[in-house]
Structures are given as structure tokens and as C-alpha cells.
Write a protein that holds these residues in place. Structure first.
Motif, PDB file in Angstrom:
ATOM      1  N   ASN A  33      15.006  -0.947 -35.059  1.00 20.17           N
ATOM      2  CA  ASN A  33      13.569  -0.763 -35.274  1.00 20.17           C
ATOM      3  C   ASN A  33      12.733  -1.956 -34.826  1.00 20.17           C
ATOM      4  O   ASN A  33      11.513  -1.957 -34.986  1.00 20.17           O
ATOM      5  CB  ASN A  33      13.290  -0.464 -36.746  1.00 20.17           C
ATOM      6  CG  ASN A  33      13.856   0.877 -37.150  1.00 20.17           C
ATOM      7  OD1 ASN A  33      13.880   1.815 -36.362  1.00 20.17           O
ATOM      8  ND2 ASN A  33      14.325   0.963 -38.377  1.00 20.17           N
ATOM      9  N   GLY A  34      13.380  -2.993 -34.308  1.00 16.36           N
ATOM     10  CA  GLY A  34      12.649  -4.154 -33.803  1.00 16.36           C
ATOM     11  C   GLY A  34      12.043  -5.014 -34.899  1.00 16.36           C
ATOM     12  O   GLY A  34      11.078  -5.732 -34.667  1.00 16.36           O
ATOM     13  N   LYS A  35      12.612  -4.949 -36.084  1.00 15.08           N
ATOM     14  CA  LYS A  35      12.112  -5.753 -37.207  1.00 15.08           C
ATOM     15  C   LYS A  35      12.670  -7.166 -37.111  1.00 15.08           C
ATOM     16  O   LYS A  35      13.728  -7.393 -36.508  1.00 15.08           O
ATOM     17  CB  LYS A  35      12.537  -5.139 -38.548  1.00 15.08           C
ATOM     18  CG  LYS A  35      12.065  -3.724 -38.756  1.00 15.08           C
ATOM     19  CD  LYS A  35      10.592  -3.682 -38.997  1.00 15.08           C
ATOM     20  CE  LYS A  35      10.160  -2.249 -39.273  1.00 15.08           C
ATOM     21  NZ  LYS A  35       8.763  -2.117 -39.482  1.00 15.08           N
ATOM     22  N   PRO A  36      11.975  -8.132 -37.705  1.00  7.51           N
ATOM     23  CA  PRO A  36      12.505  -9.500 -37.709  1.00  7.51           C
ATOM     24  C   PRO A  36      13.807  -9.565 -38.501  1.00  7.51           C
ATOM     25  O   PRO A  36      13.929  -8.938 -39.546  1.00  7.51           O
ATOM     26  CB  PRO A  36      11.418 -10.334 -38.389  1.00  7.51           C
ATOM     27  CG  PRO A  36      10.369  -9.397 -38.839  1.00  7.51           C
ATOM     28  CD  PRO A  36      10.684  -8.033 -38.352  1.00  7.51           C
ATOM     29  N   ILE A  37      14.749 -10.325 -37.984  1.00  8.53           N
ATOM     30  CA  ILE A  37      16.060 -10.430 -38.611  1.00  8.53           C
ATOM     31  C   ILE A  37      16.149 -11.760 -39.344  1.00  8.53           C
ATOM     32  O   ILE A  37      15.992 -12.825 -38.747  1.00  8.53           O
ATOM     33  CB  ILE A  37      17.191 -10.352 -37.562  1.00  8.53           C
ATOM     34  CG1 ILE A  37      17.065  -9.083 -36.720  1.00  8.53           C
ATOM     35  CG2 ILE A  37      18.545 -10.436 -38.236  1.00  8.53           C
ATOM     36  CD1 ILE A  37      17.133  -7.798 -37.487  1.00  8.53           C
ATOM     37  N   ASN A  38      16.376 -11.689 -40.645  1.00 13.13           N
ATOM     38  CA  ASN A  38      16.669 -12.862 -41.447  1.00 13.13           C
ATOM     39  C   ASN A  38      17.465 -12.402 -42.667  1.00 13.13           C
ATOM     40  O   ASN A  38      17.607 -11.205 -42.909  1.00 13.13           O
ATOM     41  CB  ASN A  38      15.400 -13.629 -41.841  1.00 13.13           C
ATOM     42  CG  ASN A  38      14.408 -12.760 -42.577  1.00 13.13           C
ATOM     43  OD1 ASN A  38      14.750 -12.093 -43.550  1.00 13.13           O
ATOM     44  ND2 ASN A  38      13.168 -12.755 -42.107  1.00 13.13           N
ATOM     45  N   PHE A  39      18.000 -13.341 -43.406  1.00 12.97           N
ATOM     46  CA  PHE A  39      18.864 -12.999 -44.528  1.00 12.97           C
ATOM     47  C   PHE A  39      18.118 -12.192 -45.596  1.00 12.97           C
ATOM     48  O   PHE A  39      18.666 -11.257 -46.168  1.00 12.97           O
ATOM     49  CB  PHE A  39      19.475 -14.264 -45.135  1.00 12.97           C
ATOM     50  CG  PHE A  39      20.562 -14.843 -44.276  1.00 12.97           C
ATOM     51  CD1 PHE A  39      21.865 -14.415 -44.410  1.00 12.97           C
ATOM     52  CD2 PHE A  39      20.272 -15.796 -43.322  1.00 12.97           C
ATOM     53  CE1 PHE A  39      22.879 -14.934 -43.612  1.00 12.97           C
ATOM     54  CE2 PHE A  39      21.267 -16.323 -42.521  1.00 12.97           C
ATOM     55  CZ  PHE A  39      22.573 -15.881 -42.662  1.00 12.97           C
ATOM     56  N   THR A  40      16.877 -12.549 -45.850  1.00 18.60           N
ATOM     57  CA  THR A  40      16.109 -11.846 -46.879  1.00 18.60           C
ATOM     58  C   THR A  40      15.851 -10.401 -46.485  1.00 18.60           C
ATOM     59  O   THR A  40      15.993  -9.496 -47.310  1.00 18.60           O
ATOM     60  CB  THR A  40      14.768 -12.573 -47.122  1.00 18.60           C
ATOM     61  OG1 THR A  40      15.045 -13.934 -47.448  1.00 18.60           O
ATOM     62  CG2 THR A  40      14.003 -11.939 -48.253  1.00 18.60           C
ATOM     63  N   ALA A  41      15.477 -10.172 -45.232  1.00 25.52           N
ATOM     64  CA  ALA A  41      15.198  -8.809 -44.776  1.00 25.52           C
ATOM     65  C   ALA A  41      16.448  -7.938 -44.854  1.00 25.52           C
ATOM     66  O   ALA A  41      16.393  -6.793 -45.314  1.00 25.52           O
ATOM     67  CB  ALA A  41      14.659  -8.831 -43.347  1.00 25.52           C
ATOM     68  N   VAL A  42      17.584  -8.488 -44.435  1.00 27.93           N
ATOM     69  CA  VAL A  42      18.829  -7.718 -44.477  1.00 27.93           C
ATOM     70  C   VAL A  42      19.223  -7.454 -45.931  1.00 27.93           C
ATOM     71  O   VAL A  42      19.619  -6.338 -46.277  1.00 27.93           O
ATOM     72  CB  VAL A  42      19.957  -8.447 -43.714  1.00 27.93           C
ATOM     73  CG1 VAL A  42      21.277  -7.721 -43.870  1.00 27.93           C
ATOM     74  CG2 VAL A  42      19.592  -8.592 -42.244  1.00 27.93           C
ATOM     75  N   ALA A  43      19.093  -8.458 -46.775  1.00 28.51           N
ATOM     76  CA  ALA A  43      19.460  -8.291 -48.186  1.00 28.51           C
ATOM     77  C   ALA A  43      18.616  -7.212 -48.853  1.00 28.51           C
ATOM     78  O   ALA A  43      19.133  -6.368 -49.585  1.00 28.51           O
ATOM     79  CB  ALA A  43      19.307  -9.616 -48.927  1.00 28.51           C
ATOM     80  N   ARG A  44      17.316  -7.225 -48.577  1.00 27.44           N
ATOM     81  CA  ARG A  44      16.439  -6.205 -49.161  1.00 27.44           C
ATOM     82  C   ARG A  44      16.793  -4.808 -48.668  1.00 27.44           C
ATOM     83  O   ARG A  44      16.856  -3.861 -49.445  1.00 27.44           O
ATOM     84  CB  ARG A  44      14.982  -6.504 -48.827  1.00 27.44           C
ATOM     85  CG  ARG A  44      14.397  -7.598 -49.660  1.00 27.44           C
ATOM     86  CD  ARG A  44      12.938  -7.781 -49.361  1.00 27.44           C
ATOM     87  NE  ARG A  44      12.419  -8.932 -50.087  1.00 27.44           N
ATOM     88  CZ  ARG A  44      11.428  -9.680 -49.682  1.00 27.44           C
ATOM     89  NH1 ARG A  44      10.812  -9.411 -48.543  1.00 27.44           N
ATOM     90  NH2 ARG A  44      11.014 -10.695 -50.394  1.00 27.44           N
ATOM     91  N   ALA A  45      17.017  -4.698 -47.378  1.00 27.07           N
ATOM     92  CA  ALA A  45      17.323  -3.387 -46.799  1.00 27.07           C
ATOM     93  C   ALA A  45      18.669  -2.854 -47.286  1.00 27.07           C
ATOM     94  O   ALA A  45      18.841  -1.646 -47.455  1.00 27.07           O
ATOM     95  CB  ALA A  45      17.304  -3.472 -45.272  1.00 27.07           C
ATOM     96  N   GLY A  47      20.175  -3.815 -50.191  1.00 23.09           N
ATOM     97  CA  GLY A  47      20.312  -3.812 -51.645  1.00 23.09           C
ATOM     98  C   GLY A  47      21.374  -4.779 -52.140  1.00 23.09           C
ATOM     99  O   GLY A  47      22.068  -4.502 -53.114  1.00 23.09           O
ATOM    100  N   VAL A  48      21.501  -5.910 -51.445  1.00 27.58           N
ATOM    101  CA  VAL A  48      22.456  -6.945 -51.850  1.00 27.58           C
ATOM    102  C   VAL A  48      21.698  -8.261 -51.993  1.00 27.58           C
ATOM    103  O   VAL A  48      20.528  -8.362 -51.613  1.00 27.58           O
ATOM    104  CB  VAL A  48      23.601  -7.105 -50.820  1.00 27.58           C
ATOM    105  CG1 VAL A  48      24.402  -5.825 -50.698  1.00 27.58           C
ATOM    106  CG2 VAL A  48      23.089  -7.547 -49.465  1.00 27.58           C
ATOM    107  N   SER A  49      22.362  -9.269 -52.518  1.00 23.89           N
ATOM    108  CA  SER A  49      21.724 -10.576 -52.639  1.00 23.89           C
ATOM    109  C   SER A  49      21.908 -11.371 -51.345  1.00 23.89           C
ATOM    110  O   SER A  49      22.844 -11.118 -50.575  1.00 23.89           O
ATOM    111  CB  SER A  49      22.330 -11.362 -53.805  1.00 23.89           C
ATOM    112  OG  SER A  49      23.654 -11.731 -53.510  1.00 23.89           O
ATOM    113  N   THR A  50      21.024 -12.332 -51.136  1.00 22.94           N
ATOM    114  CA  THR A  50      21.185 -13.195 -49.963  1.00 22.94           C
ATOM    115  C   THR A  50      22.456 -14.024 -50.111  1.00 22.94           C
ATOM    116  O   THR A  50      23.118 -14.325 -49.117  1.00 22.94           O
ATOM    117  CB  THR A  50      19.972 -14.122 -49.777  1.00 22.94           C
ATOM    118  OG1 THR A  50      19.748 -14.844 -50.989  1.00 22.94           O
ATOM    119  CG2 THR A  50      18.730 -13.345 -49.399  1.00 22.94           C
TER     120      THR A  50
END
Length: 135
Positions: A33-45, A47-50
């Protein structure tokens, strides 16, 4: 001391594997989807912790690799154009924060001065009390 029973070990492994799979799926979705990639974004998407992402070397390496690419996907709006209203909002909030910090610093200075005065009065009263108790 004994380890975990087998059924708990299997359940823990299963949860961890499911979280790892959700993380991989979330990362690929963000990339697609061309979204910015960072640990927080992946964790939120996912449903896990950073912390979970940082503790798994393979996931960590994948996220860092995608984050390092950092290019804007084709067909997306450049950051400056899309974020102009965001950056002005940030500037306004920054200015407001700076004003509030200065006001709080003034309040703290007044309170410190009042505390110094109160401590001085307290010391004087203790000294007077000590003189009366000696008699």
C-alpha cells in the motif's frame, strides 16, 4: 525447578508463530500500500508489540531493510505537498508548546523562590524553638 509442561510450551510456540505470521502479513500489506515502514506501524498493523518485532531477528532485519529503502512509491503524492498542512499544524503546536514551557518555567521559578522563603522561615522558627527548649 522444572520447565513448562509440554501443552503450555506448544501453546506459547503456536502464539509466537501466529504473531510472527501476522507481522509478516502486516509488513507486506504496508509495503504493497506504499505506507511508511517502521516498527511502530508494523506492530500496530499486526497487533503485536514493538518489543516482539525487535526480539525476532528475521522480522527485525526485514523491517529495517524495507525502512532503509525509504523511497516514495510510484504514483504517491510527494511528502512536501501532502504534508504541508501537517507541517503547519506541527509549527503551530510547537509554538504553543514553547509558550506553555516558558509559562511553566516562570511558575516554577516563582514556586522555587517561595519555597526558599518558606525554608528560611522554617529554619528561623526552629532556631527560636531550640533557644526556648534549652531553658
Amino acid at each position: 525447578m522444572t520447565g513448562l509442561p509440554d501443552h503450555l510450551r506448544r501453546a506459547t510456540r503456536s502464539r509466537s508463530e501466529a504473531a510472527e505470521q501476522r507481522s509478516r502479513t502486516a509488513l507486506s500489506g504496508l509495503v504493497r500500500n506504499g505506507k511508511p515502514i517502521n516498527f511502530t506501524a508494523v506492530a500496530r498493523a499486526a497487533g503485536v508489540s514493538t518489543d516482539f518485532l525487535y526480539r525476532h531477528p528475521e522480522l527485525r532485519a526485514l523491517i529495517e531493510r524495507h525502512r532503509a529503502k525509504g523511497g516514495v512509491p510510484a504514483g504517491s503524492v510527494p511528502e512536501q505537498t501532502a504534508g504541508s498542512s501537517t507541517s503547519s499544524a506541527v509549527r503551530v503546536l510547537s509554538a504553543r508548546l514553547t509558550q506553555e514551557q516558558k509559562a511553566r518555567q516562570g511558575e516554577v521559578a516563582k514556586l522555587r523562590k517561595a519555597l526558599e522563603v518558606a525554608q528560611g522561615e522554617n529554619l528561623a522558627l526552629r532556631r527560636r524553638l531550640a533557644r526556648y527548649e534549652e531553658d
